[in-house]
Design a protein around this motif. Sequence first.
Motif, PDB file in Angstrom:
ATOM      1  N   ALA A  27       1.031  -1.194   0.365  1.00  0.00           N
ATOM      2  CA  ALA A  27      -0.744  -0.030   0.539  1.00  0.00           C
ATOM      3  C   ALA A  27       0.803   1.255   0.126  1.00  0.00           C
ATOM      4  CB  ALA A  27      -0.937  -0.210   1.131  1.00  0.00           C
ATOM      5  N   ILE A  28       1.595   1.388   1.009  1.00  0.00           N
ATOM      6  CA  ILE A  28       3.249   2.353   1.323  1.00  0.00           C
ATOM      7  C   ILE A  28       3.745   2.768  -0.191  1.00  0.00           C
ATOM      8  CG2 ILE A  28       5.049   3.334   2.146  1.00  0.00           C
ATOM      9  CD1 ILE A  28       3.659   1.784   4.133  1.00  0.00           C
ATOM     10  N   ALA A  29       4.180   1.504  -0.621  1.00  0.00           N
ATOM     11  CA  ALA A  29       4.759   1.189  -2.200  1.00  0.00           C
ATOM     12  C   ALA A  29       3.633   2.255  -3.263  1.00  0.00           C
ATOM     13  CB  ALA A  29       4.723   0.263  -2.822  1.00  0.00           C
ATOM     14  N   SER A  30       2.436   1.949  -3.905  1.00  0.00           N
ATOM     15  CA  SER A  30       1.310   2.272  -3.833  1.00  0.00           C
ATOM     16  C   SER A  30       1.611   4.129  -4.190  1.00  0.00           C
ATOM     17  CB  SER A  30       0.483   1.476  -4.143  1.00  0.00           C
ATOM     18  OG  SER A  30      -1.351   1.710  -5.206  1.00  0.00           O
ATOM     19  N   ASN A  31       1.085   3.724  -2.490  1.00  0.00           N
ATOM     20  CA  ASN A  31       0.515   6.190  -2.656  1.00  0.00           C
ATOM     21  C   ASN A  31       1.799   6.539  -2.969  1.00  0.00           C
ATOM     22  OD1 ASN A  31      -1.313   4.576  -0.829  1.00  0.00           O
ATOM     23  ND2 ASN A  31      -1.118   4.733   0.517  1.00  0.00           N
ATOM     24  N   TYR A  40      -6.228  10.384  -6.267  1.00  0.00           N
ATOM     25  CA  TYR A  40      -5.510   8.786  -5.848  1.00  0.00           C
ATOM     26  C   TYR A  40      -6.363   9.060  -4.754  1.00  0.00           C
ATOM     27  CZ  TYR A  40      -2.883   5.293  -4.133  1.00  0.00           C
ATOM     28  OH  TYR A  40      -2.402   4.042  -3.688  1.00  0.00           O
ATOM     29  N   ARG A  41      -6.945   8.853  -4.209  1.00  0.00           N
ATOM     30  CA  ARG A  41      -6.693   8.643  -2.291  1.00  0.00           C
ATOM     31  C   ARG A  41      -6.458   7.066  -1.914  1.00  0.00           C
ATOM     32  NH1 ARG A  41     -10.074  11.836  -0.612  1.00  0.00           N
ATOM     33  NH2 ARG A  41     -10.635  10.836   0.550  1.00  0.00           N
ATOM     34  N   PRO A  71      -5.437 -10.017   5.667  1.00  0.00           N
ATOM     35  CA  PRO A  71      -5.051  -8.457   6.021  1.00  0.00           C
ATOM     36  C   PRO A  71      -5.965  -8.067   4.306  1.00  0.00           C
ATOM     37  CG  PRO A  71      -3.653  -8.898   5.904  1.00  0.00           C
ATOM     38  CD  PRO A  71      -3.837 -10.760   5.739  1.00  0.00           C
ATOM     39  N   SER A  72      -6.832  -7.771   4.050  1.00  0.00           N
ATOM     40  CA  SER A  72      -6.855  -6.619   3.111  1.00  0.00           C
ATOM     41  C   SER A  72      -6.997  -4.714   3.036  1.00  0.00           C
ATOM     42  CB  SER A  72      -8.434  -6.473   2.989  1.00  0.00           C
ATOM     43  OG  SER A  72      -9.091  -5.939   4.089  1.00  0.00           O
ATOM     44  N   LEU A  73      -6.692  -4.195   1.768  1.00  0.00           N
ATOM     45  CA  LEU A  73      -6.680  -2.667   2.064  1.00  0.00           C
ATOM     46  C   LEU A  73      -8.144  -2.239   1.396  1.00  0.00           C
ATOM     47  CD1 LEU A  73      -2.759  -3.389  -0.410  1.00  0.00           C
ATOM     48  CD2 LEU A  73      -3.720  -2.760   1.870  1.00  0.00           C
ATOM     49  N   ILE A  74      -8.164  -0.874   1.616  1.00  0.00           N
ATOM     50  CA  ILE A  74      -8.683  -0.163   2.343  1.00  0.00           C
ATOM     51  C   ILE A  74      -9.003   1.194   1.619  1.00  0.00           C
ATOM     52  CG2 ILE A  74     -10.576  -1.357   3.031  1.00  0.00           C
ATOM     53  CD1 ILE A  74     -10.314   0.901   5.965  1.00  0.00           C
ATOM     54  N   GLU A  75      -9.420   2.255   1.105  1.00  0.00           N
ATOM     55  CA  GLU A  75      -9.054   4.284   1.660  1.00  0.00           C
ATOM     56  C   GLU A  75      -8.968   4.338   2.860  1.00  0.00           C
ATOM     57  OE1 GLU A  75     -11.481   5.749  -1.583  1.00  0.00           O
ATOM     58  OE2 GLU A  75     -10.979   4.334  -3.718  1.00  0.00           O
ATOM     59  N   ASP A  76      -7.940   5.248   2.524  1.00  0.00           N
ATOM     60  CA  ASP A  76      -7.952   5.438   4.213  1.00  0.00           C
ATOM     61  C   ASP A  76      -8.884   6.458   4.247  1.00  0.00           C
ATOM     62  OD1 ASP A  76      -6.737   6.155   6.339  1.00  0.00           O
ATOM     63  OD2 ASP A  76      -5.079   6.967   6.300  1.00  0.00           O
ATOM     64  N   VAL A  89      -2.895  11.792  -0.596  1.00  0.00           N
ATOM     65  CA  VAL A  89      -1.404  10.694  -0.064  1.00  0.00           C
ATOM     66  C   VAL A  89       0.389  12.374   0.496  1.00  0.00           C
ATOM     67  CG1 VAL A  89       1.126  10.197  -1.087  1.00  0.00           C
ATOM     68  CG2 VAL A  89      -1.253   9.034  -1.395  1.00  0.00           C
ATOM     69  N   GLU A  90       0.382  12.107   0.930  1.00  0.00           N
ATOM     70  CA  GLU A  90       1.091  12.877   2.208  1.00  0.00           C
ATOM     71  C   GLU A  90       2.575  11.878   2.078  1.00  0.00           C
ATOM     72  OE1 GLU A  90       0.192  15.465   5.677  1.00  0.00           O
ATOM     73  OE2 GLU A  90      -1.552  14.166   4.983  1.00  0.00           O
ATOM     74  N   ILE A  91       3.840  12.794   1.079  1.00  0.00           N
ATOM     75  CA  ILE A  91       5.106  12.221   1.000  1.00  0.00           C
ATOM     76  C   ILE A  91       5.490  11.640   2.118  1.00  0.00           C
ATOM     77  CG2 ILE A  91       6.362  13.304  -0.393  1.00  0.00           C
ATOM     78  CD1 ILE A  91       6.576  10.377  -1.352  1.00  0.00           C
ATOM     79  N   GLU A  92       5.875  12.523   2.848  1.00  0.00           N
ATOM     80  CA  GLU A  92       6.394  12.816   3.993  1.00  0.00           C
ATOM     81  C   GLU A  92       5.702  11.627   5.361  1.00  0.00           C
ATOM     82  OE1 GLU A  92       5.078  15.437   2.902  1.00  0.00           O
ATOM     83  OE2 GLU A  92       7.094  16.887   2.204  1.00  0.00           O
TER      84      GLU A  92
END
Length: 128
Positions: A27-31, A40-41, A71-76, A89-92
């Motif tokens: 998920a982090i890599a995708s973000n 993008y969410r 586990p599953s992925l969802i939009e935060d 997405v906040e890159i920091e």
Amino acid sequence: MIDPIFQSDNYLLARKLLDGAVLRQEAIASNIANAETPGYRRLDVAADFASQLRSKLESGTLAQNKDSLAPSLIEDPHARTLRPDGNTVEIEKELLEMNRNTVEHDFLTELVSRNIKQMKMAISGRMV
């Protein structure tokens, strides 16, 4: 004969948490890859995974439910939109999450590896 070792709650818990850490890394890599994509969410592991895992562990039914618990992925739902294009997405924040997740993944990998090394030592009678 070795099933009881791999069915222990500590081993199963570490394995499930490791599954969650791997999915969170995806998920982090995708973000990060979509940090500049308009609309993008942000993705993250569903929060109910941790609560389900805790519930199964406390009730002593983790071993019986190990295959159905994933586990599953969802939009935060807590991610804020700071940009006019709707990207959340906040890159920091993603870089901090990636570092935290890497530490967690390394710890869990060591825990699972230690269980396997102990079993190998018990079988062979030698230090590995």
